[in-house]
Design a protein around this motif. Structure first.
Motif, PDB file in Angstrom:
ATOM      1  N   GLU A 166       0.842  -1.187   0.000  1.00  0.00           N
ATOM      2  CA  GLU A 166       0.000   0.000   0.000  1.00  0.00           C
ATOM      3  C   GLU A 166       0.880   1.241   0.000  1.00  0.00           C
ATOM      4  O   GLU A 166       1.828   1.341   0.778  1.00  0.00           O
ATOM      5  N   LEU A 167       0.548   2.188  -0.889  1.00  0.00           N
ATOM      6  CA  LEU A 167       1.219   3.484  -0.936  1.00  0.00           C
ATOM      7  C   LEU A 167       0.164   4.579  -0.875  1.00  0.00           C
ATOM      8  O   LEU A 167      -0.818   4.520  -1.630  1.00  0.00           O
ATOM      9  N   ASP A 168       0.383   5.570  -0.011  1.00  0.00           N
ATOM     10  CA  ASP A 168      -0.584   6.661   0.052  1.00  0.00           C
ATOM     11  C   ASP A 168      -0.180   7.826  -0.846  1.00  0.00           C
ATOM     12  O   ASP A 168      -0.910   8.817  -0.942  1.00  0.00           O
ATOM     13  N   GLN A 169       0.976   7.700  -1.542  1.00  0.00           N
ATOM     14  CA  GLN A 169       1.407   8.682  -2.530  1.00  0.00           C
ATOM     15  C   GLN A 169       2.608   8.092  -3.255  1.00  0.00           C
ATOM     16  O   GLN A 169       3.125   7.046  -2.890  1.00  0.00           O
ATOM     17  N   GLY A 170       3.065   8.777  -4.301  1.00  0.00           N
ATOM     18  CA  GLY A 170       4.238   8.319  -5.026  1.00  0.00           C
ATOM     19  C   GLY A 170       4.385   9.076  -6.331  1.00  0.00           C
ATOM     20  O   GLY A 170       3.422   9.645  -6.860  1.00  0.00           O
ATOM     21  N   GLN A 171       5.615   9.084  -6.832  1.00  0.00           N
ATOM     22  CA  GLN A 171       5.899   9.778  -8.090  1.00  0.00           C
ATOM     23  C   GLN A 171       7.082   9.095  -8.754  1.00  0.00           C
ATOM     24  O   GLN A 171       7.722   8.217  -8.177  1.00  0.00           O
ATOM     25  N   GLY A 172       7.373   9.503 -10.001  1.00  0.00           N
ATOM     26  CA  GLY A 172       8.502   8.914 -10.706  1.00  0.00           C
ATOM     27  C   GLY A 172       8.145   7.556 -11.272  1.00  0.00           C
ATOM     28  O   GLY A 172       7.188   7.404 -12.035  1.00  0.00           O
ATOM     29  N   GLU A 173       8.890   6.517 -10.871  1.00  0.00           N
ATOM     30  CA  GLU A 173       8.766   5.185 -11.453  1.00  0.00           C
ATOM     31  C   GLU A 173       8.334   4.177 -10.390  1.00  0.00           C
ATOM     32  O   GLU A 173       8.868   4.153  -9.284  1.00  0.00           O
ATOM     33  N   LEU A 174       7.361   3.336 -10.770  1.00  0.00           N
ATOM     34  CA  LEU A 174       6.856   2.285  -9.889  1.00  0.00           C
ATOM     35  C   LEU A 174       6.920   0.954 -10.625  1.00  0.00           C
ATOM     36  O   LEU A 174       6.320   0.785 -11.685  1.00  0.00           O
ATOM     37  N   ILE A 175       7.670  -0.003 -10.038  1.00  0.00           N
ATOM     38  CA  ILE A 175       7.791  -1.345 -10.606  1.00  0.00           C
ATOM     39  C   ILE A 175       7.329  -2.346  -9.554  1.00  0.00           C
ATOM     40  O   ILE A 175       7.826  -2.344  -8.425  1.00  0.00           O
ATOM     41  N   VAL A 176       6.370  -3.195  -9.921  1.00  0.00           N
ATOM     42  CA  VAL A 176       5.792  -4.142  -8.963  1.00  0.00           C
ATOM     43  C   VAL A 176       5.663  -5.512  -9.617  1.00  0.00           C
ATOM     44  O   VAL A 176       5.096  -5.634 -10.704  1.00  0.00           O
ATOM     45  N   LYS A 177       6.188  -6.538  -8.927  1.00  0.00           N
ATOM     46  CA  LYS A 177       5.986  -7.927  -9.332  1.00  0.00           C
ATOM     47  C   LYS A 177       5.461  -8.677  -8.116  1.00  0.00           C
ATOM     48  O   LYS A 177       6.134  -8.756  -7.087  1.00  0.00           O
ATOM     49  N   MET A 178       4.249  -9.244  -8.257  1.00  0.00           N
ATOM     50  CA  MET A 178       3.595  -9.888  -7.127  1.00  0.00           C
ATOM     51  C   MET A 178       2.955 -11.195  -7.567  1.00  0.00           C
ATOM     52  O   MET A 178       2.653 -11.393  -8.739  1.00  0.00           O
TER      53      MET A 178
END
Length: 284
Positions: A166-178
């Motif tokens: 869980e993220l309540d904010q973010g910027q730039g690049e997001l990489i997720v493997k689940m």
């Protein structure tokens, strides 16, 4: 009767009827304000908080309590190394215990660090609470959850199996493997997203940047993608899935396995690949 008791005593040699093991660390370490903290742990409750402090405060408490008949030995230690402005915290565990009875382990890691540090974390069955960290965050974990609040960095990478992020904010690049995990993002301002999971939900709220790329891949999931600002083209490859979009989206192409929509006021590229999923596209 006495010979029998003597034989029993020899028979239980190397055994105990209860063992208590514990480890405690509470120290401050030098770190560069923009340095990196590397953390390697297993089955801990981890809290990392960014503050205005100039050093890293590390507090670790581990207690293992057993009842019943115990054989073997377990040695627990944590090695902390400060080098070239970075800090490495590595759990070291040797030995094995065999218990006929009950085992209770209590393991917490608490870190306060300069707000600008980056994190490189590798865990197994750990749960994380991360607050106010403005550097890059790379987290690899198995069967544990991660909750990030008020983290202002430009790079987020998560490799998680059977855990939620869980993220309540973010910027730039997001990489997720689940795998079998859920991703939930609020108040995002990402320019690039690459999120993949299986048997888990992708719930993402973000603005779209012109020229940005957003790739989602999942199966047996709910995908809810909310655009807070900007627009672009949405290419969706699907099988046995349903797609619903708000009135802000314009349908360009649709058949049994491919749907293309357009959201005005931007030229971002959004790609969704999914099977057996429910897809919901909306704006806010």
């Amino acid at each position: 009767m006495k010979p029998y008791l003597l034989l029993l005593a020899f028979g239980l040699c190397g055994y105990a009827f209860a063992q208590d093991h514990e480890f405690h660390l509470d120290k401050e370490y030098d770190i560069d304000p923009a340095g990196t903290i590397e953390l390697y742990s297993d089955d801990a409750q981890v809290t990392i908080t960014g503050t205005e402090r100039s050093t890293a405060h590390v507090k670790i408490d581990w207690e293992l309590n057993t009842t019943g008949v115990v054989s073997g030995r377990k040695n627990f230690d944590v090695e902390v190394t400060s080098r070239n402005g970075d800090l490495t915290i590595r759990q070291q565990e040797k030995g094995n215990l065999s218990v006929v009875g009950s085992v209770n382990e209590d393991y917490t890691i608490f870190i306060e660090a300069p707000q600008g540090v980056s994190l490189k974390i590798k865990g197994d069955d750990d749960d994380y609470t991360i607050r106010n960290i403005d550097g890059a965050i790379v987290l690899t974990n198995d069967d544990g959850d991660a909750r990030l609040t008020q983290c202002g960095g430009n790079y987020f990478e998560f490799n998680v199996d059977d855990g939620d992020v869980e993220l309540d904010q973010g910027q730039g690049e997001l990489i997720v493997k689940m795998d079998d995990g859920n991703l939930e993002v609020e108040n995002g301002k990402f320019s690039k997203i690459d999120a993949r999971n299986d048997d888990g939900d992708l719930i993402i709220e973000t603005s779209l940047e012109d020229g940005g790329t957003y790739a989602l891949k999942s199966s047996d999931a709910d995908i809810r993608f909310t655009v807070t600002e900007g627009g672009g083209n949405f290419d969706i490859q699907h099988d046995d899935s349903s797609i619903r979009s708000s009135d802000s989206f314009r349908m360009l192409e649709e058949d049994e396995t491919f749907t293309r929509l357009q959201l005005p006021n931007g030229d971002a590229d959004v790609s969704i690949r999914t099977d057996d999923s429910q897809i919901r596209l909306s704006t806010r």
